[in-house]
Scaffold this motif. Structure first.
Motif, PDB file in Angstrom:
ATOM      1  N   ILE A   1      31.900  42.471  37.485  1.00 40.53           N
ATOM      2  CA  ILE A   1      31.163  43.053  36.366  1.00 40.53           C
ATOM      3  C   ILE A   1      30.914  44.528  36.713  1.00 40.53           C
ATOM      4  O   ILE A   1      30.380  44.851  37.766  1.00 40.53           O
ATOM      5  N   LYS A   2      31.290  45.402  35.824  1.00 41.17           N
ATOM      6  CA  LYS A   2      31.300  46.840  36.129  1.00 41.17           C
ATOM      7  C   LYS A   2      29.897  47.396  36.446  1.00 41.17           C
ATOM      8  O   LYS A   2      29.690  48.055  37.443  1.00 41.17           O
ATOM      9  N   ASP A   3      28.949  47.085  35.552  1.00 43.23           N
ATOM     10  CA  ASP A   3      27.586  47.615  35.746  1.00 43.23           C
ATOM     11  C   ASP A   3      26.609  46.451  35.588  1.00 43.23           C
ATOM     12  O   ASP A   3      26.175  46.144  34.471  1.00 43.23           O
ATOM     13  N   PHE A   4      26.281  45.800  36.711  1.00 43.55           N
ATOM     14  CA  PHE A   4      25.519  44.558  36.623  1.00 43.55           C
ATOM     15  C   PHE A   4      24.117  44.726  36.026  1.00 43.55           C
ATOM     16  O   PHE A   4      23.721  43.940  35.164  1.00 43.55           O
ATOM     17  N   PRO A   5      23.330  45.733  36.438  1.00 46.07           N
ATOM     18  CA  PRO A   5      21.997  45.891  35.822  1.00 46.07           C
ATOM     19  C   PRO A   5      22.088  46.076  34.293  1.00 46.07           C
ATOM     20  O   PRO A   5      21.297  45.495  33.548  1.00 46.07           O
ATOM     21  N   ALA A   6      23.063  46.860  33.853  1.00 43.47           N
ATOM     22  CA  ALA A   6      23.238  47.079  32.409  1.00 43.47           C
ATOM     23  C   ALA A   6      23.679  45.783  31.723  1.00 43.47           C
ATOM     24  O   ALA A   6      23.266  45.482  30.601  1.00 43.47           O
ATOM     25  N   PHE A   7      24.521  45.003  32.419  1.00 40.69           N
ATOM     26  CA  PHE A   7      24.997  43.734  31.853  1.00 40.69           C
ATOM     27  C   PHE A   7      23.851  42.744  31.716  1.00 40.69           C
ATOM     28  O   PHE A   7      23.714  42.058  30.693  1.00 40.69           O
ATOM     29  N   LEU A   8      23.006  42.682  32.738  1.00 39.88           N
ATOM     30  CA  LEU A   8      21.837  41.801  32.718  1.00 39.88           C
ATOM     31  C   LEU A   8      20.950  42.133  31.513  1.00 39.88           C
ATOM     32  O   LEU A   8      20.542  41.249  30.753  1.00 39.88           O
ATOM     33  N   LYS A   9      20.698  43.408  31.299  1.00 40.72           N
ATOM     34  CA  LYS A   9      19.854  43.829  30.187  1.00 40.72           C
ATOM     35  C   LYS A   9      20.526  43.542  28.844  1.00 40.72           C
ATOM     36  O   LYS A   9      19.895  43.020  27.913  1.00 40.72           O
ATOM     37  N   ALA A  10      21.806  43.856  28.737  1.00 38.97           N
ATOM     38  CA  ALA A  10      22.529  43.654  27.470  1.00 38.97           C
ATOM     39  C   ALA A  10      22.570  42.181  27.072  1.00 38.97           C
ATOM     40  O   ALA A  10      22.358  41.835  25.908  1.00 38.97           O
ATOM     41  N   THR A  11      22.811  41.302  28.055  1.00 42.18           N
ATOM     42  CA  THR A  11      22.877  39.866  27.721  1.00 42.18           C
ATOM     43  C   THR A  11      21.492  39.321  27.383  1.00 42.18           C
ATOM     44  O   THR A  11      21.352  38.487  26.490  1.00 42.18           O
ATOM     45  N   GLN A  12      20.450  39.797  28.075  1.00 40.68           N
ATOM     46  CA  GLN A  12      19.082  39.344  27.769  1.00 40.68           C
ATOM     47  C   GLN A  12      18.659  39.793  26.371  1.00 40.68           C
ATOM     48  O   GLN A  12      18.073  39.019  25.609  1.00 40.68           O
ATOM     49  N   ASP A  13      18.958  41.045  26.042  1.00 42.19           N
ATOM     50  CA  ASP A  13      18.627  41.560  24.707  1.00 42.19           C
ATOM     51  C   ASP A  13      19.347  40.739  23.627  1.00 42.19           C
ATOM     52  O   ASP A  13      18.764  40.391  22.597  1.00 42.19           O
ATOM     53  N   ALA A  14      20.624  40.437  23.887  1.00 37.97           N
ATOM     54  CA  ALA A  14      21.429  39.704  22.898  1.00 37.97           C
ATOM     55  C   ALA A  14      20.935  38.263  22.728  1.00 37.97           C
ATOM     56  O   ALA A  14      20.922  37.725  21.621  1.00 37.97           O
ATOM     57  N   LYS A  15      20.487  37.663  23.834  1.00 35.93           N
ATOM     58  CA  LYS A  15      19.951  36.291  23.755  1.00 35.93           C
ATOM     59  C   LYS A  15      18.676  36.255  22.916  1.00 35.93           C
ATOM     60  O   LYS A  15      18.422  35.285  22.194  1.00 35.93           O
ATOM     61  N   LYS A  16      17.885  37.305  23.003  1.00 37.26           N
ATOM     62  CA  LYS A  16      16.656  37.372  22.213  1.00 37.26           C
ATOM     63  C   LYS A  16      16.992  37.446  20.725  1.00 37.26           C
ATOM     64  O   LYS A  16      16.339  36.808  19.885  1.00 37.26           O
ATOM     65  N   VAL A  17      18.036  38.198  20.390  1.00 38.67           N
ATOM     66  CA  VAL A  17      18.471  38.294  18.988  1.00 38.67           C
ATOM     67  C   VAL A  17      18.859  36.897  18.463  1.00 38.67           C
ATOM     68  O   VAL A  17      18.496  36.515  17.346  1.00 38.67           O
ATOM     69  N   LEU A  18      19.567  36.118  19.285  1.00 39.15           N
ATOM     70  CA  LEU A  18      19.952  34.755  18.887  1.00 39.15           C
ATOM     71  C   LEU A  18      18.725  33.862  18.713  1.00 39.15           C
ATOM     72  O   LEU A  18      18.622  33.107  17.741  1.00 39.15           O
ATOM     73  N   ALA A  19      17.799  33.948  19.654  1.00 41.51           N
ATOM     74  CA  ALA A  19      16.603  33.091  19.624  1.00 41.51           C
ATOM     75  C   ALA A  19      15.718  33.388  18.423  1.00 41.51           C
ATOM     76  O   ALA A  19      15.088  32.490  17.848  1.00 41.51           O
ATOM     77  N   ASP A  20      15.660  34.672  18.023  1.00 41.27           N
ATOM     78  CA  ASP A  20      14.774  35.077  16.922  1.00 41.27           C
ATOM     79  C   ASP A  20      15.393  34.868  15.537  1.00 41.27           C
ATOM     80  O   ASP A  20      14.715  35.027  14.528  1.00 41.27           O
ATOM     81  N   ASN A  21      16.674  34.509  15.491  1.00 44.13           N
ATOM     82  CA  ASN A  21      17.367  34.361  14.211  1.00 44.13           C
ATOM     83  C   ASN A  21      17.183  32.948  13.651  1.00 44.13           C
ATOM     84  O   ASN A  21      17.231  31.963  14.394  1.00 44.13           O
ATOM     85  N   ALA A  22      16.968  32.851  12.344  1.00 46.15           N
ATOM     86  CA  ALA A  22      16.699  31.548  11.717  1.00 46.15           C
ATOM     87  C   ALA A  22      17.877  30.569  11.872  1.00 46.15           C
ATOM     88  O   ALA A  22      17.673  29.368  12.036  1.00 46.15           O
ATOM     89  N   VAL A  23      19.106  31.080  11.836  1.00 44.69           N
ATOM     90  CA  VAL A  23      20.281  30.200  11.935  1.00 44.69           C
ATOM     91  C   VAL A  23      20.538  29.790  13.383  1.00 44.69           C
ATOM     92  O   VAL A  23      20.627  28.600  13.699  1.00 44.69           O
ATOM     93  N   THR A  24      20.653  30.784  14.287  1.00 44.03           N
ATOM     94  CA  THR A  24      21.014  30.482  15.678  1.00 44.03           C
ATOM     95  C   THR A  24      19.826  30.029  16.523  1.00 44.03           C
ATOM     96  O   THR A  24      20.005  29.389  17.559  1.00 44.03           O
TER      97      THR A  24
END
Length: 615
Positions: free
Chosen positions: A211-234
């Motif tokens: 993984i090229k930039d692990f700290p950035a990847f950790l943050k990007a995946t966590q942010d994206a998971k929150k978007v899924l959790a907060d969405n009515a469908v996902t």
């Protein structure tokens, strides 16, 4: 870098397994999975090749996010020239197999030639070898997986295999991994069977490096998971009800194809819906649904695990089907149910289990049964030919035909050729509800106009996963459009098609797109693969993949005439619901679509478009 940078080339004719470096120039243009496997396939086979000949190739490919902590990063694709359609085929599957392949250190496997005898490929990290599979040939996907794990005394091996359907060249045979996840459409399992390849078994313990930039990847995946959790469908709908949540919704808007698309609403839709799966049965007090389930790394968990009523006629004397197993998804429930007028939830689950067990696509199977039922009711097909009475609504006929098709017996052989070939054989080609010989999924395009255009132009034949405009036209994601209007649908379809290609290429599930746009995917890809992966570049990759697939199909002999719908959808108005009196207006949308795509009026990418995309 998100990639392992190596692929495994397996020559089945010679029995060899060789490591090769991944073409990183191509990875930079096509990302991975669907995109990169398409590039390899197009570069290595003749588009006019017979799909079931040794000269066709079968590619299993992961994406750069496969096996990572990106939500839904468990996807892999199986690509080849499809025997059902004759077009480019790429089937996407979840479960755990794709991640395991990545953990073993491989991005992709290319199978070529044909083994003189049944074999399976065994991969343990860097070590790969072909092994004898004669003891597995003629058995189910379920037995194959269990037996391979027992033979190697390792319950953690992940297995992808074919059942009898793939061996018997059922043209919609699938590749099953993890017992009930499927690379499901266009007949990829038949190609695997034609090569005498029974299974691929993988054990990987390396994890994902690079993984090229692990700290950035950790943050990007966590942010994206929150978007899924907060969405009515996902975050709510899919975890609780699975894709089956759509059954009543699509029925209400008058877009649930019923009895081979003769009707657009099914009177028994509520009996086969997600809600019905939650209800307790009067016979044994248990609900059909046991629990939900997730594929590798998935935070949505839309999968269904369900259990049949032991007293139901289909399984009364078959205790092997009494345990909990992969349950009904929306498409399968529709194809086995509404498409045939069958409202018996237990019978649908039984047929679905047989599809998982022996490796068949429930969409094409169910839709072909629907066509057979119509031919039977017209008097074209007689009881003597089929072997049983086959009227619309018969759960008995559905169950029996599933058994016959899975085992390749009697009229099951005709069903196994798909509806286009079967209907043509019996003199009524117009009754095949298909595009490029691939059967429609669960949306009637008289009630959802954009889906008609998406079906007609899909590179792998009729498909909902190649441009799911239902999200916009029905669910209002990302913007609400009128399902009965044709204006703007060309742009909408293109946008969905290109974005979906990029999601697929990354190695993530398309269901994330209910909540994510490419702007949510881009930071994850950029952190994993390098900052040059901008939003603009991701969009372009999706468009490049789409045009490459189109080029292959054009070279294989497809023309604008194949971007069509059955006459029923363009000449027979819907009888009920909001779309009452309407047909699909493909003729209005298609010329506009070609223009938006940068193609000629004959549906061929212009020199300018090809140059812009580097094709």
């Amino acid at each position: 870098m998100g990639w392992n940078r190596k692929l495994l080339r397996v020559n089945l004719t010679q029995g060899t397994c060789k490591e090769e470096p991944l073409n990183m120039e191509w990875a930079n243009e096509y990302l991975g999975s669907r995109g990169l496997s398409a590039k390899y396939l197009v570069s290595e086979i003749d588009p006019k090749v017979d799909p079931l000949s040794p000269d066709n190739k079968l590619i299993m490919a992961t994406g750069p996010l496969t096996g990572t902590m990106a939500s839904t990063g468990g996807r892999y694709t199986v690509s080849c020239k499809g025997p059902l359609t004759g077009a480019i085929a790429c089937s996407n599957s979840g479960g755990f197999f794709g991640a395991e392949l990545k953990f073993a250190g491989w991005d992709m496997i290319i199978f070529e030639g044909k083994s003189p005898k049944p074999v399976y490929l065994f991969i343990e990290n860097d070590k790969a070898e072909l092994r004898d599979a004669s003891h597995l040939w003629g058995t189910s996907c379920w037995h194959t997986e269990e037996q391979i794990k027992a033979d190697h005394q390792d319950p953690l091996i992940r297995v992808s295999s074919i059942g009898k359907a793939g061996e018997n060249q059922v043209l919609f045979a699938v590749v099953i991994n993890d017992l009930h996840r499927a690379a499901g459409r266009s007949g990829v399992g038949a190609v695997m069977g034609s090569k005498n390849l029974k299974a691929v078994a993988v054990r990987g313990t390396k994890g994902v490096a690079g993984i090229k930039d692990f700290p950035a990847f950790l943050k990007a995946t966590q942010d994206a998971k929150k978007v899924l959790a907060d969405n009515a469908v996902t975050g709510q709908g899919l975890p609780k009800y699975g894709t089956q949540v759509l059954m009543n919704v699509i029925n209400e808007i008058g877009a649930l194809p019923t009895r081979n698309h003769r009707d657009v609403q099914f009177e028994d839709a509520s009996k086969i819906s997600a809600e019905a799966m939650h209800e307790k049965r009067p016979t044994d007090g248990k609900s059909h649904l046991v629990t939900n389930a997730a594929c590798f790394g998935c935070t949505i968990a839309c999968g269904r695990i369900s259990q049949l009523d032991k007293n139901h006629f289909t399984v009364k004397n078959s205790p092997q089907y009494w345990g909990a197993s992969g349950g009904l998804e929306y498409e399968a429930a529709w194809a086995l149910g509404a498409a045939n007028g069958v409202g018996d939830l237990e019978a649908l689950q039984y047929a679905n289990m047989l599809c998982n067990e022996q490796g068949m696509d429930p969409i094409s199977f169910g839709a072909t049964v629907g066509a057979a039922m119509e031919l039977y009711e017209m008097g074209v097909l007689k009881k003597e030919e089929i072997g049983l009475d086959t009227p619309f609504g018969s759960a008995e006929a559905l169950a029996k035909l599933a058994e016959m098709t899975a085992s390749g017996e009697g009229f099951g052989k005709e069903i196994g050729q798909g509806s286009a070939r079967m209907c043509a054989k019996y003199g009524h080609p117009e009754l095949s509800m298909s595009v490029k010989k691939q059967e429609f999924p669960a949306y009637d395009s008289r009630g959802i106009q954009g889906m008609g255009l998406a079906y007609a132009t899909s590179n792998r034949g009729a498909c909902h996963l190649r441009g799911y405009t239902v999200a916009s036209e029905v669910l209002g994601i990302p913007v609400k459009t009128d399902p009965l209007a044709t204006e703007g649908k060309a742009e909408l379809v293109k946008a969905f098609q290109d974005a979906t290609a990029a999601f697929d290429a990354a190695g993530i599930c398309v269901f994330t797109s209910f909540a994510w746009t490419l702007a949510d995917v881009q930071p994850q890809v950029a952190a994993a693969c390098g900052e040059e992966w901008t939003l603009e570049k991701l969009n372009e990759v999706g468009e490049r993949i789409w045009n490459l697939e189109r080029q292959f199909n054009n070279a294989a002999g497809f023309t604008a005439k194949d971007d069509n719908l059955p006459p029923r959808l363009t000449t027979e108005p819907a009888k009920t619901g909001p779309a009452k009196g309407m047909v699909n207006q493909l003729d209005k949308m298609l010329p506009e679509y070609y223009k938006v795509r940068g193609w000629t009026p004959d549906g061929v990418p212009t020199d300018e478009t090809l140059a812009r995309l580097g094709l």
